[in-house]
Design an enzyme around this catalytic site. Sequence first.
Site, short mmCIF file in Angstrom:
data_model
loop_
_atom_site.label_atom_id
_atom_site.label_comp_id
_atom_site.label_asym_id
_atom_site.label_seq_id
_atom_site.Cartn_x
_atom_site.Cartn_y
_atom_site.Cartn_z
N SER A 551 0.80 -1.22 0.00
CA SER A 551 0.00 0.00 0.00
C SER A 551 0.84 1.27 0.00
O SER A 551 0.30 2.36 -0.14
CB SER A 551 -0.95 0.01 1.21
OG SER A 551 -0.21 0.04 2.42
N LYS A 594 -6.67 4.91 7.83
CA LYS A 594 -5.53 5.70 7.38
C LYS A 594 -5.88 7.18 7.27
O LYS A 594 -5.10 8.06 7.67
CB LYS A 594 -5.02 5.17 6.04
CG LYS A 594 -4.41 3.77 6.12
CD LYS A 594 -4.03 3.25 4.74
CE LYS A 594 -3.43 1.86 4.81
NZ LYS A 594 -3.10 1.32 3.47
#
Length: 679
Positions: A551, A594
Amino acid sequence: MSNDTDTDDAFPTESEIDSDSESGAETTVPSGEKLGSDVDDEAIIEGQEDDLLGGLDIESTADIEIPDRLVDQVIGQDHARDVVMKAAKQRRHVMMIGTPGTGKSMLAKAMSQLLPKEDLQDVLVYHNPDDGNAPKVRTVPGGKGKQIIEAHKEEAQKRNQMRQFLMWIIIAIVLGYSLLIAGQVLLGILAAGVIYIAFKYSSRSTDAMIPNLLIDSSDTQTAPFKDATGAHAGALLGDVRHDPFQSGGMETPSHDRVESGAIHEANKGVLFLDEINTLDVRSQQKLMTAIQEGEFSITGQSERSSGAMVQTEPVPTDFVMVAAGNLDAMENMHPALRSRIKGYGYEVYMDDTIEDEPEMRRKYARFVAQEVDKDGRLPHFTRDAIEEMILEAQRRAGRKGHLSLKMRDLGGLVRVAGDIARAEDAEFTTREHVLQAKNRSRSIEQQLADTFIERRKDYEMTVAQGDVVGRINGLAVMGEDSGIVLPVMAEVTPSQGPGGVIATGQLKEMAEEAVQNVSAIIKKFSDENISEKDIHIQFVQTGQQGVDGDSASITVAAAVISALEDVPVDQNLAMTGSLSVRGDVLPVGGVTHKIEAAAKAGLERVIIPAANEQDVMIEDEYKDQIEVVPVSHISEVLEVALAGEGEKDGLVDRLKSITGQALDRQQVGQQGTGSPSPQ
């Protein structure tokens, strides 16, 4: 009593005892009946099915009816429920694999309620007069075991009374003779003592004839359910207790030292084994034997114990096994045991999420009512509190249009909210109590992440303003429900030999591969001969947990390109996203956590994959603090992240001409269904 006298002849058998007993009511589900229970249609407001409660007309959880059957209380997992019904009807084994807290143990208990009760059995262990170390085993219909034991005790008591009566007569004769005729008082007393001890010693053989009721199902209303998760060998397979007095008339008969194991206590019922891979290989092999043969002898599990010399006749083990575990459970599971389950049963994968539909929202409201009722001490939840719980289920799903099926975690939130309301002596649990509970019930990972964010603010590790070359605020996930800002720095230096990419920060295999994929784009993009340069990539302060997954791919690519071209990056943003070798930005996991981590760190913008835009469900308190920028190509990432208009525009145009035009966002959305699962 002579040694050749059989136990059945010495004492009354079960056929000699009044055996009239009521058979248990059958609890099987009629064929064709759908498992699961819908919420009462009368409680639904017509035309309002799309609200958070699916149109339920209630004021609190007190207005919600809770089904009686455990199987009807399971939320979601329709496929698993259907399998459990079929397995119960056909007595098949089941293995359920999935995330913890998705209802595996609850389904196993529900299965025990669906099995018939009339076949239950009691198990008796008798002394073997021919070989004391090989006790005999007898099975009788459920409830008769106690009657047999009482009959044996009554018979033994009668014999002891006759022995005592005879003993006192003999003692009286001996004492009378020694006192009145022989005139030897001391000798008479000694003789009486010897007679007394002899009779007491011989009476032990009568007591030893009383059988040991190993399995008693007289008080069992449904088929037995035994949870043997984490059980050691003795608790699972049965054991024979050690006898420190093995001779001299003080020993305990071997049949009285026999202890049943979970496999015997689950006879005609369900044996549940969670984390089955934690069982040692020897126990798995013996478990496989018990499944195959339908019976298993009991012996001492410790070789240093006197019980190791004892081995009973086979004891029935006709159970249905429900094995459970995470995905890694299959790795350490004995192949033959899994083959046995697969060949004579079903394998089920438990869902993590389910589609967000009005009926499911109504069932989630009922779930809250079930947890309140099960606890018995929590105030009922108000309508707005239930709505907040459903919002939390949507958020924890991590997918748009889905609800989380990690019901154990949600149940924990219900209990924390109820405890807060109870501490305040509130009549009901309200939305405010649920919001407080969400903060108090944060996971360890979330608490650590918040601590890291605060500490980095103190030491200015997270830069939230200005422009810096080769530095970008990346984003990562800790655990399952927390995010953290992870700065990534890049530097390009002349090489002392063949050039290469050097990445540091405890990178794991997938992260290393992602860095290699990024280097392919850099090589294709750069006009310079990077074979003579070293590209250093540093993941700052990753800690011992390191970096896993891909990611951070767009973060690494943007940082390296910034360093190569000496173009600064705007530090008031963070980014996350995977990257293909052609420059397409691919979806990742944990975007909601996030984004919230970036907001907590004081950043203003977050770049995410366009395919993840539908998965964003941040808390209301962060919505005004941060801007979410979806992108579908690395060129869009650079256009947003790089500072300096002239240099940036030329760089982006050059990248587009080399790697191809950025994909249209709508096309990315159409291809999203074929994309690999986010990491």
